[in-house]
Design a protein around this motif. Sequence first.
Motif, PDB file in Angstrom:
ATOM      1  N   LEU A 152      34.385  34.055  42.394  1.00 17.11           N
ATOM      2  CA  LEU A 152      32.277  35.544  42.798  1.00 17.11           C
ATOM      3  C   LEU A 152      31.855  34.208  43.576  1.00 17.11           C
ATOM      4  CD1 LEU A 152      31.715  34.787  38.567  1.00 17.11           C
ATOM      5  CD2 LEU A 152      32.241  36.732  40.280  1.00 17.11           C
ATOM      6  N   ARG A 153      32.108  32.815  44.058  1.00 12.47           N
ATOM      7  CA  ARG A 153      31.192  32.425  45.390  1.00 12.47           C
ATOM      8  C   ARG A 153      31.333  33.723  46.557  1.00 12.47           C
ATOM      9  NH1 ARG A 153      30.932  27.342  42.702  1.00 12.47           N
ATOM     10  NH2 ARG A 153      33.223  26.855  44.096  1.00 12.47           N
ATOM     11  N   ALA A 154      33.017  33.843  46.467  1.00 13.49           N
ATOM     12  CA  ALA A 154      33.538  34.071  47.889  1.00 13.49           C
ATOM     13  C   ALA A 154      33.198  35.374  47.725  1.00 13.49           C
ATOM     14  CB  ALA A 154      34.921  33.928  47.606  1.00 13.49           C
ATOM     15  N   ASP A 157      29.270  37.359  49.034  1.00  9.35           N
ATOM     16  CA  ASP A 157      28.487  38.551  50.003  1.00  9.35           C
ATOM     17  C   ASP A 157      29.048  40.290  50.128  1.00  9.35           C
ATOM     18  OD1 ASP A 157      31.363  38.435  50.897  1.00  9.35           O
ATOM     19  OD2 ASP A 157      31.336  36.948  52.395  1.00  9.35           O
ATOM     20  N   GLY A 158      29.470  39.993  49.494  1.00  8.92           N
ATOM     21  CA  GLY A 158      30.579  41.973  49.222  1.00  8.92           C
ATOM     22  C   GLY A 158      31.414  42.202  49.611  1.00  8.92           C
ATOM     23  N   SER A 159      32.628  40.768  49.965  1.00 14.36           N
ATOM     24  CA  SER A 159      33.637  41.323  50.541  1.00 14.36           C
ATOM     25  C   SER A 159      34.909  41.747  49.488  1.00 14.36           C
ATOM     26  CB  SER A 159      34.371  39.239  50.708  1.00 14.36           C
ATOM     27  OG  SER A 159      33.273  39.413  51.405  1.00 14.36           O
ATOM     28  N   THR A 160      35.649  42.100  50.254  1.00 12.00           N
ATOM     29  CA  THR A 160      36.743  43.579  49.258  1.00 12.00           C
ATOM     30  C   THR A 160      38.002  42.603  48.515  1.00 12.00           C
ATOM     31  OG1 THR A 160      38.880  43.648  51.568  1.00 12.00           O
ATOM     32  CG2 THR A 160      36.540  45.376  51.531  1.00 12.00           C
ATOM     33  N   GLY A 173      46.285  40.806  43.803  1.00 17.96           N
ATOM     34  CA  GLY A 173      45.869  41.172  42.120  1.00 17.96           C
ATOM     35  C   GLY A 173      45.898  39.733  41.841  1.00 17.96           C
ATOM     36  N   THR A 174      46.148  38.471  42.216  1.00 22.25           N
ATOM     37  CA  THR A 174      45.650  37.784  41.903  1.00 22.25           C
ATOM     38  C   THR A 174      43.905  37.687  41.662  1.00 22.25           C
ATOM     39  OG1 THR A 174      47.125  35.932  42.316  1.00 22.25           O
ATOM     40  CG2 THR A 174      45.632  34.859  41.618  1.00 22.25           C
ATOM     41  N   VAL A 175      43.793  38.071  42.989  1.00 21.68           N
ATOM     42  CA  VAL A 175      41.864  38.046  42.935  1.00 21.68           C
ATOM     43  C   VAL A 175      41.168  39.086  41.951  1.00 21.68           C
ATOM     44  CG1 VAL A 175      40.190  38.826  44.338  1.00 21.68           C
ATOM     45  CG2 VAL A 175      41.844  37.455  45.032  1.00 21.68           C
ATOM     46  N   ARG A 176      41.812  40.303  41.853  1.00 24.95           N
ATOM     47  CA  ARG A 176      41.369  41.103  40.517  1.00 24.95           C
ATOM     48  C   ARG A 176      41.189  40.591  39.628  1.00 24.95           C
ATOM     49  NH1 ARG A 176      44.387  44.912  43.315  1.00 24.95           N
ATOM     50  NH2 ARG A 176      45.920  44.735  41.728  1.00 24.95           N
ATOM     51  N   ASN A 177      42.605  39.993  38.610  1.00 27.64           N
ATOM     52  CA  ASN A 177      42.213  39.278  37.754  1.00 27.64           C
ATOM     53  C   ASN A 177      41.736  38.278  37.359  1.00 27.64           C
ATOM     54  OD1 ASN A 177      44.330  41.009  37.485  1.00 27.64           O
ATOM     55  ND2 ASN A 177      46.421  39.278  37.510  1.00 27.64           N
ATOM     56  N   TYR A 178      41.096  37.675  38.066  1.00 27.39           N
ATOM     57  CA  TYR A 178      40.079  36.772  38.097  1.00 27.39           C
ATOM     58  C   TYR A 178      38.681  37.288  38.526  1.00 27.39           C
ATOM     59  CZ  TYR A 178      43.141  32.380  39.231  1.00 27.39           C
ATOM     60  OH  TYR A 178      44.153  31.207  38.183  1.00 27.39           O
ATOM     61  N   LEU A 179      39.072  38.100  38.967  1.00 27.44           N
ATOM     62  CA  LEU A 179      37.661  39.131  39.059  1.00 27.44           C
ATOM     63  C   LEU A 179      37.461  39.430  37.613  1.00 27.44           C
ATOM     64  CD1 LEU A 179      37.317  40.613  42.486  1.00 27.44           C
ATOM     65  CD2 LEU A 179      35.271  38.890  41.112  1.00 27.44           C
ATOM     66  N   VAL A 188      29.605  41.365  31.485  1.00 32.54           N
ATOM     67  CA  VAL A 188      28.994  42.466  32.545  1.00 32.54           C
ATOM     68  C   VAL A 188      29.841  43.560  33.198  1.00 32.54           C
ATOM     69  CG1 VAL A 188      26.999  40.863  33.470  1.00 32.54           C
ATOM     70  CG2 VAL A 188      29.406  41.128  34.409  1.00 32.54           C
ATOM     71  N   ARG A 189      29.097  44.838  34.020  1.00 33.99           N
ATOM     72  CA  ARG A 189      30.035  45.745  34.329  1.00 33.99           C
ATOM     73  C   ARG A 189      30.883  45.605  35.240  1.00 33.99           C
ATOM     74  NH1 ARG A 189      25.192  50.097  34.240  1.00 33.99           N
ATOM     75  NH2 ARG A 189      24.725  48.347  34.890  1.00 33.99           N
ATOM     76  N   ASN A 190      30.446  44.564  36.737  1.00 36.61           N
ATOM     77  CA  ASN A 190      30.546  44.444  37.561  1.00 36.61           C
ATOM     78  C   ASN A 190      30.580  43.352  38.422  1.00 36.61           C
ATOM     79  OD1 ASN A 190      28.486  44.526  38.983  1.00 36.61           O
ATOM     80  ND2 ASN A 190      28.464  46.917  38.849  1.00 36.61           N
ATOM     81  N   ARG A 191      31.515  43.236  40.145  1.00 37.80           N
ATOM     82  CA  ARG A 191      31.859  41.784  39.979  1.00 37.80           C
ATOM     83  C   ARG A 191      29.676  41.232  41.225  1.00 37.80           C
ATOM     84  NH1 ARG A 191      34.906  41.975  45.587  1.00 37.80           N
ATOM     85  NH2 ARG A 191      36.077  42.735  44.288  1.00 37.80           N
ATOM     86  N   ALA A 192      29.125  42.180  41.197  1.00 40.73           N
ATOM     87  CA  ALA A 192      28.005  42.379  41.832  1.00 40.73           C
ATOM     88  C   ALA A 192      27.039  41.797  40.676  1.00 40.73           C
ATOM     89  CB  ALA A 192      26.777  42.869  42.415  1.00 40.73           C
ATOM     90  N   GLU A 193      26.745  42.794  39.376  1.00 38.60           N
ATOM     91  CA  GLU A 193      26.372  41.699  38.322  1.00 38.60           C
ATOM     92  C   GLU A 193      26.509  40.543  37.596  1.00 38.60           C
ATOM     93  OE1 GLU A 193      26.700  44.389  34.890  1.00 38.60           O
ATOM     94  OE2 GLU A 193      25.820  45.793  36.288  1.00 38.60           O
ATOM     95  N   ALA A 194      28.300  40.032  38.193  1.00 39.56           N
ATOM     96  CA  ALA A 194      28.747  39.005  37.514  1.00 39.56           C
ATOM     97  C   ALA A 194      28.253  37.670  38.264  1.00 39.56           C
ATOM     98  CB  ALA A 194      30.075  38.981  37.193  1.00 39.56           C
ATOM     99  N   VAL A 195      27.787  37.911  39.678  1.00 40.91           N
ATOM    100  CA  VAL A 195      27.519  37.426  40.356  1.00 40.91           C
ATOM    101  C   VAL A 195      26.457  36.372  40.229  1.00 40.91           C
ATOM    102  CG1 VAL A 195      26.913  36.779  43.286  1.00 40.91           C
ATOM    103  CG2 VAL A 195      28.987  37.508  42.553  1.00 40.91           C
ATOM    104  N   ARG A 196      25.942  37.495  40.008  1.00 40.84           N
ATOM    105  CA  ARG A 196      24.007  37.686  39.319  1.00 40.84           C
ATOM    106  C   ARG A 196      23.685  37.178  38.011  1.00 40.84           C
ATOM    107  NH1 ARG A 196      20.968  40.120  36.139  1.00 40.84           N
ATOM    108  NH2 ARG A 196      22.324  41.932  35.997  1.00 40.84           N
TER     109      ARG A 196
END
Length: 204
Positions: A152-154, A157-160, A173-179, A188-196
């Motif tokens: 989440l920290r990484a 910055d909006g990285s893919t 796939g591992t990154v996608r699963n962790y996110l 929450v609905r998405n990674r941006a909300e998760a970070v916030r």
Amino acid sequence: MSRTIKVLLAEDQAMVREALAALLGLEEDIEVVAQVARGDEVLDAARAHGVDVALLDIEMPGATGIEAAALVHRELPAVKLVVLTTFGRPGYLRSAMESGADAFLVKDAPAAQLAEAVRRVLAGERVIDPTLAAAALAEGANPLTDREREILRAAADGSTNAELAAALHLSQGTVRNYLSTAIQKLAVRNRAEAVRVARNKGWL
């Protein structure tokens, strides 16, 4: 007469740092012997000046106050650690205590209260702002694993997913699963909300 307590002050905002130093300097038994503006300068300064207590702001360049506290606690265990925060985020309190901090206070606490906290931690007490302590208890533990927090920290910055995978040496796939897991845990609905949300709670 009791000996003077030697204090290190770590705060990246010069005006705040100088104001704190001036206020603490009014205390007969406290002397600010070192000031730094970066978290990665704390350990060297603490060692060089033989400080008794380090006052550490959380938000600093180089390393956070919590990261600096953990390093000083490991390398100079006799130094007492007081973490100061502008943000009353419950997760910060847990992280600070886990890093070895002896006190956790809000930065705008009265100078007399801060000076008293310095004396109390030196006497072996633990000092925690009661409002923050109550909030941390109400919030509960950080549900994120170390790896989920890292990703989440990484991702902040909006990285893919591909960029995150390359940077962290993981498969996409591992990154996608962790996110996905982190998003579910934080409801929450998405990674941006998760970070916030995770940042607001002091979990990153």
